[in-house]
Design a protein around this motif. Structure first.
Motif, PDB file in Angstrom:
ATOM      1  N   UNK A  15       1.147   7.956   3.399  1.00 40.94           N
ATOM      2  CA  UNK A  15       0.580   8.182   2.099  1.00 40.94           C
ATOM      3  C   UNK A  15       0.589   6.869   1.300  1.00 40.94           C
ATOM      4  N   UNK A  16      -0.491   6.599   0.631  1.00 40.94           N
ATOM      5  CA  UNK A  16      -0.626   5.398  -0.188  1.00 40.94           C
ATOM      6  C   UNK A  16      -0.208   5.732  -1.625  1.00 40.94           C
ATOM      7  N   UNK A  17       0.638   4.862  -2.199  1.00 39.76           N
ATOM      8  CA  UNK A  17       1.037   4.996  -3.602  1.00 39.76           C
ATOM      9  C   UNK A  17       0.620   3.721  -4.321  1.00 39.76           C
ATOM     10  N   UNK A  18       0.121   3.895  -5.530  1.00 38.91           N
ATOM     11  CA  UNK A  18      -0.338   2.753  -6.327  1.00 38.91           C
ATOM     12  C   UNK A  18       0.461   2.698  -7.628  1.00 38.91           C
ATOM     13  N   UNK A  19       0.864   1.486  -8.010  1.00 40.05           N
ATOM     14  CA  UNK A  19       1.697   1.304  -9.191  1.00 40.05           C
ATOM     15  C   UNK A  19       1.088   0.278 -10.135  1.00 40.05           C
ATOM     16  N   UNK A  20       1.256   0.512 -11.422  1.00 36.60           N
ATOM     17  CA  UNK A  20       0.939  -0.432 -12.483  1.00 36.60           C
ATOM     18  C   UNK A  20      -0.547  -0.825 -12.448  1.00 36.60           C
TER      19      UNK A  20
ATOM     20  N   UNK B  38      -6.912  -3.372 -15.434  1.00 37.96           N
ATOM     21  CA  UNK B  38      -8.361  -3.166 -15.518  1.00 37.96           C
ATOM     22  C   UNK B  38      -9.044  -3.378 -14.165  1.00 37.96           C
ATOM     23  N   UNK B  39      -8.517  -4.315 -13.344  1.00 38.80           N
ATOM     24  CA  UNK B  39      -9.212  -4.668 -12.104  1.00 38.80           C
ATOM     25  C   UNK B  39      -8.461  -4.314 -10.819  1.00 38.80           C
ATOM     26  N   UNK B  40      -7.182  -3.916 -10.934  1.00 39.48           N
ATOM     27  CA  UNK B  40      -6.438  -3.588  -9.708  1.00 39.48           C
ATOM     28  C   UNK B  40      -5.163  -2.839 -10.046  1.00 39.48           C
ATOM     29  N   UNK B  41      -4.388  -2.540  -9.024  1.00 41.97           N
ATOM     30  CA  UNK B  41      -3.012  -2.097  -9.201  1.00 41.97           C
ATOM     31  C   UNK B  41      -2.134  -3.293  -8.862  1.00 41.97           C
ATOM     32  N   UNK B  42      -1.072  -3.497  -9.608  1.00 37.25           N
ATOM     33  CA  UNK B  42      -0.187  -4.629  -9.339  1.00 37.25           C
ATOM     34  C   UNK B  42       0.494  -4.501  -7.984  1.00 37.25           C
ATOM     35  N   UNK B  43       0.799  -3.246  -7.585  1.00 38.53           N
ATOM     36  CA  UNK B  43       1.512  -3.009  -6.330  1.00 38.53           C
ATOM     37  C   UNK B  43       0.912  -1.779  -5.659  1.00 38.53           C
ATOM     38  N   UNK B  44       0.718  -1.880  -4.350  1.00 40.18           N
ATOM     39  CA  UNK B  44       0.289  -0.742  -3.541  1.00 40.18           C
ATOM     40  C   UNK B  44       1.308  -0.598  -2.413  1.00 40.18           C
ATOM     41  N   UNK B  45       1.753   0.640  -2.182  1.00 41.85           N
ATOM     42  CA  UNK B  45       2.749   0.905  -1.141  1.00 41.85           C
ATOM     43  C   UNK B  45       2.134   1.731  -0.022  1.00 41.85           C
ATOM     44  N   UNK B  46       2.437   1.344   1.202  1.00 41.65           N
ATOM     45  CA  UNK B  46       2.012   2.108   2.374  1.00 41.65           C
ATOM     46  C   UNK B  46       3.100   1.996   3.435  1.00 41.65           C
ATOM     47  N   UNK B  47       3.560   3.121   3.923  1.00 43.86           N
ATOM     48  CA  UNK B  47       4.600   3.165   4.960  1.00 43.86           C
ATOM     49  C   UNK B  47       5.832   2.320   4.620  1.00 43.86           C
ATOM     50  N   UNK B  48       6.250   2.366   3.369  1.00 45.61           N
ATOM     51  CA  UNK B  48       7.454   1.660   2.962  1.00 45.61           C
ATOM     52  C   UNK B  48       7.290   0.172   2.723  1.00 45.61           C
ATOM     53  N   UNK B  49       6.051  -0.338   2.812  1.00 47.13           N
ATOM     54  CA  UNK B  49       5.795  -1.748   2.529  1.00 47.13           C
ATOM     55  C   UNK B  49       5.052  -1.832   1.191  1.00 47.13           C
ATOM     56  N   UNK B  50       5.540  -2.715   0.329  1.00 45.23           N
ATOM     57  CA  UNK B  50       4.967  -2.936  -0.995  1.00 45.23           C
ATOM     58  C   UNK B  50       4.102  -4.194  -0.961  1.00 45.23           C
TER      59      UNK B  50
END
Length: 114
Positions: free
Chosen positions: A1-6, A9-21
């Protein structure tokens, strides 16, 4: 599952996938600083973002560092090594670029484990 943080306007500062940020590129806010000063500011930003997503600099996996002035690389390395203990150094590449934006000397992209 993909999680997106912060979201910005143009992106998310951090994207997590399989425990990698995966972090977007970070630059200093104070462009009047030299290479070492901009690097120190970026390292502090990385610390803050890592804490916000439940990780720390000890979990860094890799870093891509873009600099616009290779003659100032020693200042970048000095700040980097003051910030990060040798036992936690990630893989790293430093790439010279012609332009990063007005007075931007360095941009850093990192990935870390949760």
């Amino acid at each position: 599952m993909i999680k997106r943080y912060i979201q910005t306007k143009i992106n998310h500062r951090v994207v997590e996938y399989n425990g990698v940020l995966y972090f977007g590129g970070l630059v200093a806010d104070d462009k009047s600083k030299n290479m070492k000063g901009q690097t120190e500011e970026i390292c502090a930003k990385i610390d803050t973002l890592l804490a916000e997503v439940g990780s720390s600099k000890e979990n860094l996996l890799t870093a891509m560092i873009y600099i616009s002035d290779f003659t100032a690389k020693d200042g970048m390395n000095e700040a980097w090594l003051e910030w990060l203990p040798a036992e936690y150094l990630p893989t790293r590449a430093t790439i010279g670029v012609a332009e990063l934006g007005k007075d931007t000397l360095i941009e850093v992209v990192v990935s870390a484990a949760r």
